[in-house]
Scaffold this active site. Structure first.
Site, PDB file in Angstrom:
ATOM      1  N   LYS A 106      33.164   2.832  23.135  1.00 11.96           N
ATOM      2  CA  LYS A 106      32.994   3.685  21.935  1.00 11.96           C
ATOM      3  C   LYS A 106      33.872   3.250  20.789  1.00 11.96           C
ATOM      4  O   LYS A 106      33.522   3.409  19.621  1.00 11.96           O
ATOM      5  CB  LYS A 106      33.253   5.157  22.260  1.00 11.96           C
ATOM      6  N   GLU A 191      41.225   6.674  29.725  1.00 10.29           N
ATOM      7  CA  GLU A 191      41.221   5.360  29.093  1.00 10.29           C
ATOM      8  C   GLU A 191      42.441   4.573  29.580  1.00 10.29           C
ATOM      9  O   GLU A 191      43.418   5.156  30.080  1.00 10.29           O
ATOM     10  CB  GLU A 191      41.288   5.510  27.569  1.00 10.29           C
ATOM     11  N   LYS A 206      33.456   9.200  19.818  1.00 10.38           N
ATOM     12  CA  LYS A 206      32.140   9.592  20.343  1.00 10.38           C
ATOM     13  C   LYS A 206      31.376  10.471  19.352  1.00 10.38           C
ATOM     14  O   LYS A 206      30.164  10.288  19.159  1.00 10.38           O
ATOM     15  CB  LYS A 206      32.325  10.318  21.675  1.00 10.38           C
TER      16      LYS A 206
HETATM   17  P1  NAP Z   1      39.384  -0.632  32.933  1.00  5.69           P
HETATM   18  O1  NAP Z   1      39.339   0.001  34.274  1.00  5.69           O
HETATM   19  O2  NAP Z   1      40.687  -0.723  32.208  1.00  5.69           O
HETATM   20  O3  NAP Z   1      38.766  -2.116  33.092  1.00  5.69           O
HETATM   21  C1  NAP Z   1      38.779  -3.071  32.068  1.00  5.69           C
HETATM   22  C2  NAP Z   1      38.322  -4.417  32.640  1.00  5.69           C
HETATM   23  O4  NAP Z   1      38.231  -5.339  31.564  1.00  5.69           O
HETATM   24  C3  NAP Z   1      39.273  -5.006  33.658  1.00  5.69           C
HETATM   25  O5  NAP Z   1      38.559  -5.670  34.672  1.00  5.69           O
HETATM   26  C4  NAP Z   1      40.078  -6.024  32.848  1.00  5.69           C
HETATM   27  O6  NAP Z   1      40.513  -7.144  33.589  1.00  5.69           O
HETATM   28  C5  NAP Z   1      39.047  -6.479  31.831  1.00  5.69           C
HETATM   29  N1  NAP Z   1      39.664  -6.900  30.582  1.00  5.69           N
HETATM   30  C6  NAP Z   1      40.299  -6.122  29.674  1.00  5.69           C
HETATM   31  N2  NAP Z   1      40.739  -6.873  28.647  1.00  5.69           N
HETATM   32  C7  NAP Z   1      40.370  -8.127  28.907  1.00  5.69           C
HETATM   33  C8  NAP Z   1      40.537  -9.355  28.227  1.00  5.69           C
HETATM   34  N3  NAP Z   1      41.175  -9.442  27.053  1.00  5.69           N
HETATM   35  N4  NAP Z   1      40.015 -10.480  28.794  1.00  5.69           N
HETATM   36  C9  NAP Z   1      39.371 -10.418  29.982  1.00  5.69           C
HETATM   37  N5  NAP Z   1      39.185  -9.283  30.673  1.00  5.69           N
HETATM   38  C10 NAP Z   1      39.676  -8.154  30.147  1.00  5.69           C
HETATM   39  O7  NAP Z   1      38.380   0.098  31.949  1.00  5.69           O
HETATM   40  P2  NAP Z   1      37.137   1.047  32.318  1.00  5.69           P
HETATM   41  O8  NAP Z   1      37.620   2.410  32.614  1.00  5.69           O
HETATM   42  O9  NAP Z   1      36.255   0.349  33.267  1.00  5.69           O
HETATM   43  O10 NAP Z   1      36.432   1.140  30.875  1.00  5.69           O
HETATM   44  C11 NAP Z   1      35.710   0.036  30.369  1.00  5.69           C
HETATM   45  C12 NAP Z   1      35.010   0.458  29.077  1.00  5.69           C
HETATM   46  O11 NAP Z   1      34.100   1.528  29.377  1.00  5.69           O
HETATM   47  C13 NAP Z   1      35.943   1.008  27.998  1.00  5.69           C
HETATM   48  O12 NAP Z   1      35.422   0.676  26.731  1.00  5.69           O
HETATM   49  C14 NAP Z   1      35.880   2.516  28.213  1.00  5.69           C
HETATM   50  O13 NAP Z   1      36.183   3.236  27.043  1.00  5.69           O
HETATM   51  C15 NAP Z   1      34.422   2.674  28.581  1.00  5.69           C
HETATM   52  N6  NAP Z   1      34.110   3.854  29.364  1.00  5.69           N
HETATM   53  C16 NAP Z   1      34.884   4.200  30.430  1.00  5.69           C
HETATM   54  C17 NAP Z   1      34.546   5.314  31.184  1.00  5.69           C
HETATM   55  C18 NAP Z   1      35.371   5.744  32.356  1.00  5.69           C
HETATM   56  O14 NAP Z   1      35.129   6.855  32.850  1.00  5.69           O
HETATM   57  N7  NAP Z   1      36.320   4.948  32.842  1.00  5.69           N
HETATM   58  C19 NAP Z   1      33.420   6.076  30.847  1.00  5.69           C
HETATM   59  C20 NAP Z   1      32.634   5.682  29.736  1.00  5.69           C
HETATM   60  C21 NAP Z   1      32.992   4.574  29.019  1.00  5.69           C
HETATM   61  P3  NAP Z   1      41.575  -7.018  34.797  1.00  5.69           P
HETATM   62  O15 NAP Z   1      40.825  -6.330  35.906  1.00  5.69           O
HETATM   63  O16 NAP Z   1      41.913  -8.412  35.133  1.00  5.69           O
HETATM   64  O17 NAP Z   1      42.707  -6.203  34.260  1.00  5.69           O
HETATM   65  N1  HSE Z   2      38.170   8.460  28.938  1.00  2.00           N
HETATM   66  C1  HSE Z   2      36.854   8.912  28.705  1.00  2.00           C
HETATM   67  C2  HSE Z   2      36.751  10.392  29.019  1.00  2.00           C
HETATM   68  C3  HSE Z   2      35.888   8.124  29.554  1.00  2.00           C
HETATM   69  O1  HSE Z   2      37.651  10.912  29.691  1.00  2.00           O
HETATM   70  O2  HSE Z   2      35.807  11.037  28.584  1.00  2.00           O
HETATM   71  C4  HSE Z   2      34.439   8.450  29.293  1.00  2.00           C
HETATM   72  O3  HSE Z   2      34.052   7.982  28.035  1.00  2.00           O
END
Ligand code: NAP
Ligand code: HSE
Length: 430
Positions: A106, A191, A206
């Site tokens: 987002k 996050e 969002k």
């Molecule tokens: P996360 O658990 O922090 O995972 C991020 C991943 O990206 C990790 O595998 C990390 O590598 C990799 N990464 C980050 N920076 C990098 C870079 N510069 N070069 C290469 N790899 C990189 O994040 P997440 O919770 O999955 O969220 C991912 C996205 O989805 C975000 O934009 C978040 O806002 C969105 N989102 C998340 C959720 C949720 O509930 N978590 C829901 C909706 C949307 P490493 O594993 O090596 O650290």
């Molecule tokens: N950090 C975000 C939340 C993930 O808690 O809503 C989903 O976008």
């Protein structure tokens, strides 16, 4: 695309969401292929740390984005890294190379949406971002397609799962703030930097995305009035409960004739409001439009699997369009309406303050409200804190600017020790 029936996918990121996407892609491959008429094949995965244990074959892992971005053997780039850079640049490079892009980021869409849509339009590449708002709820597709004929007048929602999880736990179980946050992080809701959730940045991003689609005008995240939940205390939640209210981090966007109002802040909702019963990690978005009237979308707002549902559906949609040669909808921000300044926005307010516990104090405070032409709905004095009294005031509707001037004036009164909190109240649904 190899032959006609295989669509090759590269993932940028294998964290909470990336791992769920990779797993469900494997687990549900039979049904996905059946519905799509093609196989979605995961080819490469970009990560930061090549030494971590990963739930995908080692030869899929790379730390070089060029193995995916603008690579001739990758059709769909799925960005799940988070953050503004390098995500923004990698998305743009992929689109410029004609690859389809799916993202759940987002921050990048709310902040650099105009530039990204432009890159997609120039190279006629597909861009989908359903996972960026409200986790598993298909609200973007609903606004873009299913409600496309409507004139949307208002969006009101709980669109951050982490803060809703924290506020629900504090209210229902008396859990303290930091314990609830640690639990939300363990469950993969928060996050990478949880300040984005707690300070309201995530919800602001969002609602900027939703308002841009709903009102056909570009709303950038930095134009959204934002206040997080850091100042909320168990006392405020308890006073709200006595008054028949539930505290939520509310995101609200309203269309006026020549402006739009977009804000995110802690808000008291009457307990019978449809959004008041949205608890835990659940999100809900209330949409008011013509001709549809009122509709509400509800579901899991965060978490790897819920978001994977949206990301995989986007992957299937772009793959289907790619296979059939269907046209992408593209950007629909046709207008450039100004954002209404927060000082002119009107709501009711709850104020909690500490003042000297002696005769005449209540009258002095009430006089100040009268002088500023703010009408009080109720005044509660419940308990003493040393020689001071804790007072809760509830106003009738008043413009924010007037209220803020009054709060500043209250803080200069000798009898007022401090205004501890000010929380807006929303009773309506539109
Ligand atoms: P996360 O658990 O922090 O995972 C991020 C991943 O990206 C990790 O595998 C990390 O590598 C990799 N990464 C980050 N920076 C990098 C870079 N510069 N070069 C290469 N790899 C990189 O994040 P997440 O919770 O999955 O969220 C991912 C996205 O989805 C975000 O934009 C978040 O806002 C969105 N989102 C998340 C959720 C949720 O509930 N978590 C829901 C909706 C949307 P490493 O594993 O090596 O650290
Ligand atoms: N950090 C975000 C939340 C993930 O808690 O809503 C989903 O976008």
């Amino acid at each position: 695309m190899e032959g006609e029936r295989r669509v090759r996918v590269g993932l940028l990121g294998l964290g909470n969401v990336g791992q769920s996407v990779a797993r469900v892609l494997e687990e549900n491959s039979y049904w996905i292929e059946r519905k799509l008429g093609a196989r979605l094949e995961l080819k490469k995965v970009l990560v930061r740390d090549p030494h971590k244990q990963r739930p995908v074959p080692v030869d899929m892992i790379t730390t070089d984005a060029r193995d995916i971005v603008a690579h001739p053997k990758i059709d769909i780039v799925v960005e799940l890294m988070g953050g503004l850079e390098p995500a923004r640049s990698l998305i743009i490079q992929s689109l410029q190379a004609g690859q389809a892009v799916v993202t759940a980021n987002k921050e990048v869409i709310a902040h650099a949406g105009a530039e990204i849509f432009q890159a997609a339009a120039v190279s006629n590449a597909q861009l989908a971002f359903e996972g960026s708002v409200a986790g598993g709820i298909p609200i973007i597709e609903a606004l873009k397609e299913a409600l496309a004929a409507n004139r949307i007048s208002c969006l009101m929602g709980i669109i951050n799962g982490t803060t809703n999880f924290i506020l629900s736990k504090m209210a229902a179980e008396g859990v303290d703030f930091s314990t609830a946050l640690t639990e939300a992080q363990r469950l993969g809701y928060a996050e990478a930097d949880p300040a984005a959730d707690l300070e309201g940045h995530d919800a602001a991003r969002k609602i900027a995305i939703l308002a841009s689609i709903a009102f056909e005008t570009r709303v950038s995240d930095d134009a959204v009035y934002r206040q997080g939940i850091q100042a909320v205390t168990a006392d405020d939640i308890a006073y709200g409960r006595e008054l028949g209210w539930t505290l939520k981090l509310l995101a609200l966007a309203r269309r006026h004739s020549e402006t739009v109002e977009v804000r995110v802040h802690p808000t008291f909702l009457p307990n019978d409001h449809p959004l008041a019963s949205v608890h835990g990690v659940s999100n809900a978005v209330f949409v008011q439009g013509y001709p549809v009237g009122e509709t509400m979308f509800y579901g899991p707002g965060a978490g790897g699997d819920a978001t994977a549902s949206a990301v995989l559906a986007d992957m299937m949609m772009v793959a289907r369009r790619r296979l059939s040669g269907g046209k992408e909808l593209g950007c629909t921000c046709f207008d450039q309406f100004p954002i209404l300044p927060i000082a002119t926005v009107e709501t009711e307010y709850y104020l909690r303050l500490e003042a000297a516990d002696k005769p005449g104090v209540m009258a002095e405070i009430a006089r100040l409200f009268g002088k500023n032409a703010i009408s009080l709905n109720s005044v509660i004095q419940k308990r003493s804190i040393g020689s001071d009294a804790e007072i809760v005031l509830v106003t009738h509707r008043t413009p924010e600017g007037k209220l803020q001037n009054t709060v500043a004036a209250l803080n200069t009164l000798a009898c007022v020790k401090a205004v501890r909190n000010v929380i807006r109240i929303e009773r309506g649904q539109g």
